[in-house]
Scaffold this motif. Sequence first.
Motif, PDB file in Angstrom:
ATOM      1  N   LEU A 140       0.829  -1.205   0.000  1.00  0.00           N
ATOM      2  CA  LEU A 140       0.000   0.000   0.000  1.00  0.00           C
ATOM      3  C   LEU A 140       0.865   1.258   0.000  1.00  0.00           C
ATOM      4  CD1 LEU A 140      -2.785  -0.975   2.568  1.00  0.00           C
ATOM      5  CD2 LEU A 140      -2.986  -0.906   0.083  1.00  0.00           C
ATOM      6  N   ASN A 141       1.903   1.264   0.835  1.00  0.00           N
ATOM      7  CA  ASN A 141       2.751   2.453   0.925  1.00  0.00           C
ATOM      8  C   ASN A 141       3.544   2.684  -0.350  1.00  0.00           C
ATOM      9  OD1 ASN A 141       2.019   3.495   3.427  1.00  0.00           O
ATOM     10  ND2 ASN A 141       3.402   2.112   4.532  1.00  0.00           N
ATOM     11  N   THR A 142       3.870   1.625  -1.063  1.00  0.00           N
ATOM     12  CA  THR A 142       4.558   1.784  -2.351  1.00  0.00           C
ATOM     13  C   THR A 142       3.673   2.540  -3.321  1.00  0.00           C
ATOM     14  OG1 THR A 142       5.875  -0.224  -2.048  1.00  0.00           O
ATOM     15  CG2 THR A 142       5.559   0.555  -4.311  1.00  0.00           C
ATOM     16  N   THR A 143       2.377   2.175  -3.345  1.00  0.00           N
ATOM     17  CA  THR A 143       1.424   2.869  -4.215  1.00  0.00           C
ATOM     18  C   THR A 143       1.244   4.312  -3.788  1.00  0.00           C
ATOM     19  OG1 THR A 143       0.243   0.811  -4.701  1.00  0.00           O
ATOM     20  CG2 THR A 143      -0.959   2.864  -5.044  1.00  0.00           C
ATOM     21  N   LEU A 144       1.148   4.550  -2.481  1.00  0.00           N
ATOM     22  CA  LEU A 144       0.967   5.917  -1.992  1.00  0.00           C
ATOM     23  C   LEU A 144       2.176   6.779  -2.325  1.00  0.00           C
ATOM     24  CD1 LEU A 144      -0.680   5.284   1.490  1.00  0.00           C
ATOM     25  CD2 LEU A 144      -1.776   6.125  -0.580  1.00  0.00           C
ATOM     26  N   ILE A 152       1.264   5.093   5.330  1.00  0.00           N
ATOM     27  CA  ILE A 152       0.422   4.594   6.415  1.00  0.00           C
ATOM     28  C   ILE A 152       1.305   3.900   7.433  1.00  0.00           C
ATOM     29  CG2 ILE A 152      -1.488   3.040   7.016  1.00  0.00           C
ATOM     30  CD1 ILE A 152      -2.370   3.340   4.016  1.00  0.00           C
ATOM     31  N   ARG A 153       1.133   4.214   8.702  1.00  0.00           N
ATOM     32  CA  ARG A 153       1.893   3.565   9.763  1.00  0.00           C
ATOM     33  C   ARG A 153       1.175   2.295  10.210  1.00  0.00           C
ATOM     34  NH1 ARG A 153       1.486   8.897  11.669  1.00  0.00           N
ATOM     35  NH2 ARG A 153       0.067   8.155  13.297  1.00  0.00           N
ATOM     36  N   PRO A 154       1.893   1.329  10.779  1.00  0.00           N
ATOM     37  CA  PRO A 154       1.242   0.095  11.242  1.00  0.00           C
ATOM     38  C   PRO A 154       0.061   0.344  12.170  1.00  0.00           C
ATOM     39  CG  PRO A 154       3.610  -0.196  11.265  1.00  0.00           C
ATOM     40  CD  PRO A 154       3.374   1.252  10.931  1.00  0.00           C
ATOM     41  N   GLU A 155       0.180   1.313  13.063  1.00  0.00           N
ATOM     42  CA  GLU A 155      -0.902   1.548  14.025  1.00  0.00           C
ATOM     43  C   GLU A 155      -2.150   2.140  13.388  1.00  0.00           C
ATOM     44  OE1 GLU A 155       2.056   5.034  14.813  1.00  0.00           O
ATOM     45  OE2 GLU A 155       2.130   2.952  14.106  1.00  0.00           O
ATOM     46  N   VAL A 171       9.527   3.039  12.688  1.00  0.00           N
ATOM     47  CA  VAL A 171       8.238   3.622  12.361  1.00  0.00           C
ATOM     48  C   VAL A 171       8.317   5.112  12.656  1.00  0.00           C
ATOM     49  CG1 VAL A 171       5.776   3.609  12.872  1.00  0.00           C
ATOM     50  CG2 VAL A 171       7.061   1.482  12.931  1.00  0.00           C
ATOM     51  N   LYS A 172       7.822   5.929  11.749  1.00  0.00           N
ATOM     52  CA  LYS A 172       7.899   7.368  11.904  1.00  0.00           C
ATOM     53  C   LYS A 172       7.319   7.812  13.248  1.00  0.00           C
ATOM     54  CE  LYS A 172       8.171   8.967   7.154  1.00  0.00           C
ATOM     55  NZ  LYS A 172       7.574   9.831   6.119  1.00  0.00           N
TER      56      LYS A 172
END
Length: 289
Positions: A170-174, A182-185, A249-250
């Motif tokens: 998902l993050n690759t697409t974003l 998107i973060r895991p949480e 994670v950021k």
Amino acid sequence: MASKDSPPPPIRACLFDMDGLLIDSEDLYTIVTNRILAEHNRPPLPWTIKAQLQGRPGPQAGQIFHSWAQLPLTHEEFVQKQSALQRELFPNTKPLPGVPELLQELKRRGVHMALATSSHRVNYDLKTSHIQHLFEPFAQDHRVLGDDPRIPPGRGKPAPDIWLLALKTLNTTLAQKGEPEIRPEECLVFEDSVPGAESGRRAGMQLVWCPHPELLKVYQGREKEVLAGLTGEHKEDEEQELESTEIEVKQGRRRVGLPGEIDDGWATLLDSLQDFPYERFGIGQRPAL
């Protein structure tokens, strides 16, 4: 690690298991297994054993099953019988109650979605080819299967890797669109199995556990342990696991690889996916275009 002192943020992405969660294939697996057991005068598969098989990659589940069943068959003979019955039954899978409506509504509300199933490609195709419309909300790049080469050997559920890989897609697409990651949480894992629930919590994500009624009976009194990911399904050494799966994670809000805590507010038990409580997870209405 989620705690009672860190309330969960609103959900931006929903990550789904498949068997027994989106479609009724878990019941078909039981039928296949019980037919083979009956041929050899063995008792039907009890849910105490099936609970250990659900959600796991095939090789791990097979070891657990054969240790219990003690069938007078070689591995190859069992797989041949099993595959023949699966080819017969899997094309009859159906969506579970509430699933089509949930997937379409999440799409309408602008929630990002990915699939993370332990099923390998051959069985995945058998179960889904006749209901492709159900999986339309999942882009092809956002469907992670159990034989995906990006998942290291031995790192299927209950390890967290498959969920982290689904999020990465998902993050690759974003990133390609210049949108924030998107973060895991900010992810909500949907699972029916106990190993899968633990893997979702170890991925540092929020969880909806929607188990089969018979599985819920097996874990009666231990529901909170399942929701926290504290059932001990993952047997690897804790330090080794953290070393191999911890990621940055950021904003430093969490560490991936650890389960949650009892009553930490990061997991929910649902009897069904019908009438899903979107607002509970911060999933609001998206204005119509």
